[in-house]
Design an enzyme around this catalytic site. Structure first.
Site, short mmCIF file in Angstrom:
data_model
loop_
_atom_site.label_atom_id
_atom_site.label_comp_id
_atom_site.label_asym_id
_atom_site.label_seq_id
_atom_site.Cartn_x
_atom_site.Cartn_y
_atom_site.Cartn_z
N SER A 24 1.02 -1.18 -0.15
CA SER A 24 0.02 0.00 0.15
C SER A 24 0.87 1.43 0.08
O SER A 24 1.69 1.36 -0.83
CB SER A 24 -0.94 -0.16 1.10
OG SER A 24 -1.84 0.93 1.00
N ASP A 63 -10.03 -3.06 -5.63
CA ASP A 63 -9.34 -2.51 -4.84
C ASP A 63 -9.86 -0.83 -4.81
O ASP A 63 -9.56 -0.20 -5.72
CB ASP A 63 -7.87 -2.32 -4.88
CG ASP A 63 -6.95 -1.70 -3.71
OD1 ASP A 63 -7.71 -1.08 -2.93
OD2 ASP A 63 -5.80 -1.99 -3.64
N HIS A 69 -8.17 -4.62 -1.58
CA HIS A 69 -7.06 -4.09 -1.09
C HIS A 69 -6.20 -5.02 -0.02
O HIS A 69 -5.16 -5.16 -0.10
CB HIS A 69 -7.13 -2.87 -0.28
CG HIS A 69 -5.83 -2.04 0.11
ND1 HIS A 69 -5.10 -1.46 -0.99
CD2 HIS A 69 -5.19 -1.51 1.19
CE1 HIS A 69 -4.06 -0.80 -0.55
NE2 HIS A 69 -4.20 -0.97 0.90
#
Length: 686
Positions: A534, A619, A654
């Site tokens: 991330s 995501d 995600h």
């Protein structure tokens, strides 16, 4: 099969008298069949590259599965007449939530278990399931939970009657992933927060059970696009605390849980740069604020006069206070000091630190405990010690060990080592590195190593135990976590020094860590892997441009790599919320600073290390197109023969696969790729 080559369609971005070429901008259009075709081709190429590693992947996976205990049961937490807990059975993918009715902990072994929610049953017939929150009504009759089936941040509230086992007709959609639902004390009303078209949690709603969803009342809407809403219930259960927060500013309103139709009560109007949190204890409101105290100070005031505030304890700039846990007869405070998480008890007007036996550790106060309890559950773990739950007697101060999380297979903590070392950054700042390895792993010279960091949003990378790390440790792999600036491990200033116009410190700290580990003989560039996900994937991507030659392989997971384009596109979920973290590129200074490190904008015609990139098609936090565009540009420009793969999860978001065995398979594949490049060292037997 040759690596896929994405077509190029000129799409220049012009701003601040600057032009950024973006020939892969077209990959953002998910409705374009050619986009899906390209992503599928990348997955096919990934599968072909990984095919020779299938046996190694399976061996790693089985070694991790062997570390899964037959049964894992969390220490039950008392709530009224019940003790609530979750458990995992070895053959199951998901947890089972249960309760037992007992007057005291001593009577639990004889009490009958009642399963209140089995996620394995919910998951049947689908490929993906996420349940992020459970909330019980005060009378313990109803259970509300948040469920999602596609990996986005849009969840649905379901309410289960625990007496009949049936679901109520009440279903509420578009609710945020976490911090988004609480019961009134009477159990007739559910308060919840929904997301807007950009998946920003922005509307605070009230629902009366048994009524239609379209009759729900909007109590507050956050119109400032840089703010989000979330809620929690006070430890006492008296108040629902509604937070409107940006990255730098707070505003809180209270709902009286005993009077669910009463208006919201504002605690303090938002003031730029002032952050605060509140809790309730007896007749008082506790306030934790950074006003005139960068590392936060603790105040108290009567509920009847929110402006009559005074200090609970004197401000100490060496302590970063982060959370309050008020019980009827005791106040615990959680925060950081000396780079570690700490828990303090308030005694005689002073915060007295609870002491622990190891030099490196993480501690926390477990949530959702009875306000009038005499026993508070605390969690402790280190890189060597599995999660250990203690019961702290609030009357005597005695701490009793209730449970050490089981580790399947042979494990002797004395055969492993953890330590903290310090690298020196370019500006002279000392950066802490937490190291764990099997005894003897460093006796034969430089070892294969995985260096990890996150370094954004003030989030911390604290010491933790993972049984799934043991097979790699036993093969001589050394794991290092760099606590780079951008986290808050060393206090609030550590965060401030790694955001906005200081963001490059995050990357240069990581590079300094790699240099130090190589120069001190812990590893070599041919044995060193970097990993981050991330915002940590941004770090990994930036480092691949800035100092890729230091690493044999880099693993950016769901990486945020197209910083400038994303921060300019307010139609993307969460973009406006991020301006206080990265800057607003509509401003010239922020634009050029962000462009200086944005991985996509800095790909060059040069050699790169092996790269293993992951993303999720659904995501909402980092769009799949960011890593897709970055990989396409890397394929166009890089001059080496090193392997570059991108794995797109076509049915998740995600956080990757749901279900722990699916998640372990993902990690096993990642490890197989990395170990193939850096080697697995000498298997260490002690």
């Amino acid at each position: 099969m040759k690596p896929p080559i994405a077509k190029r369609i000129p799409h220049p971005h012009k701003l601040h008298e600057d032009v950024r070429e973006d020939d892969y901008y077209w990959l953002k259009d998910r409705s374009n069949p050619e986009v899906i075709e390209y992503i599928v081709e990348e997955n096919q190429y990934y599968n072909e590259i990984m095919q020779p590693l299938n046996e190694q992947t399976e061996l790693i996976y089985q070694a991790m599965v062997d570390r899964v205990p037959d049964t894992e049961v969390n220490v039950p937490v008392q709530q009224g007449p019940y003790f609530y807990y979750s458990r995992m059975d070895k053959a199951k993918q998901y947890p089972i939530y249960a309760r037992k009715k007992a007057a005291t902990r001593d009577l639990l072994p004889e009490a009958q278990e009642e399963i209140i929610l089995d996620l394995n049953e919910l998951a049947k017939g689908g490929d993906y399931l996420s349940v992020t929150a459970l909330r019980r009504s005060t009378d313990h009759r109803l259970l509300a939970y948040l469920e999602n089936r596609d990996g986005t941040d849009r969840y649905t509230i379901f309410i289960k009657n625990l007496e009949t086992g049936e679901l109520l007709s009440d279903r509420i959609s578009d609710v945020f992933i976490y911090g988004s639902m609480e019961w009134s004390r009477c159990g007739e009303y559910m308060f919840y927060i929904t997301v807007d078209e950009n998946e920003r949690p922005s509307r605070f709603m009230r629902h009366r059970l048994g009524t239609e969803f379209n009759q729900d009342e909007l109590l507050y809407e956050e119109t400032n696009e840089t703010f989000t809403l979330y809620m929690n219930k006070s430890q006492s259960g008296k108040y629902i605390i509604v937070h409107a927060d940006s990255k730098t500013t707070s505003e809180i309103r209270l709902v009286d849980a005993d009077a669910p139709l009463s208006p919201l009560q504002l605690v303090d109007e938002r003031r730029n740069g002032i952050e605060y949190d509140v809790e309730h204890q007896e007749d008082n409101l506790l306030i934790l604020t950074n006003e005139d105290a960068q590392n936060f100070q603790l105040l108290i005031c009567p509920i009847t006069d929110l402006h009559a505030r005074k200090n609970v304890v004197a401000y100490n700039e060496n302590r970063f206070l982060q959370a309050m846990y008020p019980f009827k007869d005791k106040l615990l405070v959680m925060g950081r000091e000396n780079g570690l998480t700490q828990i303090w008890e308030l005694k005689d007007g002073q915060l007295e630190q609870i002491q622990w036996d190891e030099p490196l550790y993480s501690v926390s106060v477990q949530s959702n405990q009875n306000y009038d309890t005499f026993e508070v559950l605390l969690s402790f773990e280190s890189m060597l010690t599995p999660e250990t739950t203690y019961g702290l007697d609030l009357l005597t101060g005695v701490r009793n060990c209730l449970q050490v999380a089981p580790v399947s297979g042979a494990y002797d903590s004395s055969s492993y080592r953890q330590k903290q070392i310090w690298a020196t950054a370019d500006d002279g700042v000392k950066v802490p590195l937490n190291v764990v390895y099997k005894e003897g792993a460093l006796d034969h010279g430089p070892a294969p190593m995985i260096l990890y960091a996150y370094g954004s949003y003030g989030a911390n990378s604290d010491p933790n135990f993972s049984p799934y790390r043991l097979p790699a440790l036993d093969k001589g792999i050394v794991f290092v976590t760099a606590q780079v600036r951008g986290g808050s491990e060393m206090g609030k200033q550590w965060y401030e020094d790694g955001k906005m116009q200081n963001k490059r410190n995050t990357f240069t700290d990581f590079i300094a860590a790699a240099h130090y580990l190589i120069e001190e003989g812990y590893t070599t560039s041919d044995k060193l892997a970097a990993r981050g996900g991330s915002a940590g994937g941004l770090l990994a991507g930036a480092v691949s441009n800035m100092a890729g030659d230091l690493f044999k392989v880099i693993v950016p997971e769901v990486p945020f790599v197209d910083v400038v384009t994303t921060m300019l596109d307010t139609s993307i979920p969460l973009t406006t919320l991020e301006w206080d973290e990265w800057g607003n590129p509509q401003e010239s200074e922020a634009y050029f600073y962000m462009k200086s490190y944005s991985p996509y904008d800095n790909v060059e015609a040069k050699n790169y290390p092996h790269l293993y990139v992951t993303t999720g098609l659904n995501d909402p936090r980092v769009g799949y197109w960011e890593p897709a565009k970055w990989v396409a540009r890397l394929r166009e420009l890089k001059t080496d023969d090193n392997i570059l793969v991108m794995k797109t999860n076509m049915g998740a978001g995600h956080f990757g696969e749901s279900g722990r065995f699916n998640q372990l398979k993902e990690v096993a594949a990642l490890y197989a790729f990395v170990f193939d490049k850096i080697g697995t060292g000498v298997e260490v037997n002690v």
